[in-house]
Motif scaffolding. Sequence first.
Motif, PDB file in Angstrom:
ATOM      1  N   SER A 162       1.961  -0.982  -7.916  1.00  0.00           N
ATOM      2  CA  SER A 162       0.584  -0.623  -8.083  1.00  0.00           C
ATOM      3  C   SER A 162       0.052   0.665  -8.719  1.00  0.00           C
ATOM      4  CB  SER A 162      -0.162  -0.807  -6.539  1.00  0.00           C
ATOM      5  OG  SER A 162       0.354   0.105  -5.752  1.00  0.00           O
ATOM      6  N   ALA A 205      -4.444  -2.842   4.206  1.00  0.00           N
ATOM      7  CA  ALA A 205      -5.655  -2.448   3.137  1.00  0.00           C
ATOM      8  C   ALA A 205      -4.984  -2.417   1.767  1.00  0.00           C
ATOM      9  CB  ALA A 205      -6.286  -1.033   3.620  1.00  0.00           C
ATOM     10  N   SER A 224      -6.393  -4.573  -1.299  1.00  0.00           N
ATOM     11  CA  SER A 224      -6.789  -3.924  -2.294  1.00  0.00           C
ATOM     12  C   SER A 224      -6.205  -4.246  -3.571  1.00  0.00           C
ATOM     13  CB  SER A 224      -6.849  -2.272  -2.314  1.00  0.00           C
ATOM     14  OG  SER A 224      -7.128  -1.628  -3.393  1.00  0.00           O
ATOM     15  N   TYR A 225      -4.975  -4.366  -3.787  1.00  0.00           N
ATOM     16  CA  TYR A 225      -4.153  -4.778  -4.893  1.00  0.00           C
ATOM     17  C   TYR A 225      -4.381  -6.153  -5.057  1.00  0.00           C
ATOM     18  CZ  TYR A 225      -1.043  -5.181  -8.801  1.00  0.00           C
ATOM     19  OH  TYR A 225      -0.409  -5.686 -10.069  1.00  0.00           O
ATOM     20  N   GLY A 272      -8.502  -6.597  -5.760  1.00  0.00           N
ATOM     21  CA  GLY A 272      -9.107  -5.838  -6.934  1.00  0.00           C
ATOM     22  C   GLY A 272      -8.396  -5.783  -8.110  1.00  0.00           C
ATOM     23  N   ALA A 303      -8.995  -0.173  -7.721  1.00  0.00           N
ATOM     24  CA  ALA A 303      -8.334  -0.925  -6.635  1.00  0.00           C
ATOM     25  C   ALA A 303      -6.649  -0.742  -6.784  1.00  0.00           C
ATOM     26  CB  ALA A 303      -8.512  -2.521  -6.913  1.00  0.00           C
ATOM     27  N   ALA A 329      -5.996   2.943  -5.672  1.00  0.00           N
ATOM     28  CA  ALA A 329      -6.257   2.804  -4.026  1.00  0.00           C
ATOM     29  C   ALA A 329      -4.997   2.104  -3.372  1.00  0.00           C
ATOM     30  CB  ALA A 329      -7.566   2.067  -3.608  1.00  0.00           C
ATOM     31  N   ALA A 330      -4.510   0.923  -3.739  1.00  0.00           N
ATOM     32  CA  ALA A 330      -3.486   0.279  -3.151  1.00  0.00           C
ATOM     33  C   ALA A 330      -2.070   1.139  -3.182  1.00  0.00           C
ATOM     34  CB  ALA A 330      -3.035  -1.021  -3.958  1.00  0.00           C
TER      35      ALA A 330
END
Length: 161
Positions: A17, A91, A95-96, A99, A146, A149-150
Amino acid sequence: MTDGLFVTLTLLAALGSGLIAGVFFAFSTFVMAAFARLPAATGAVAMRSVNRTVLNPLFLSVFGGTALLSAVLAVLSVVSWPDHGGGWSLAAGVSYVAGSFVLTAVVHVPRNEALGRIDPDSGEAAAFWARYVPVWTAWNHVRTLASLAACALFVVALVTR
């Protein structure tokens, strides 16, 4: 699942990610801006070339493999709650997958396919390109955030276990 396998999968998901976030970051911060400075036909042809070239085994393995790992880790976090980073892994996975992977399929691929169907030397292409760049780039910012964040959430899942 053994702790070692969970750690390995989470580390791979974090690296994947993060790597994809970097690719998206490059497009958001300078590639699309460079293409936008070109005449519309040239920018469209350059982007079409990128869209064909990105479909290679190495990129697709990282992009799709990270989505698969993210989905597996999200499911495992629900099944083995509160072990293995629980909410952080969930989460990160969401996210990945949502997003980055799903957003690509829903927003970027259709726009890229539409760009590929237009004659770059037509007046229609110039108008399409003028709309394509800002919309594509704005949604790419979302993919970047995203994916980043992941990456961060997967790292937190590793650190807080």
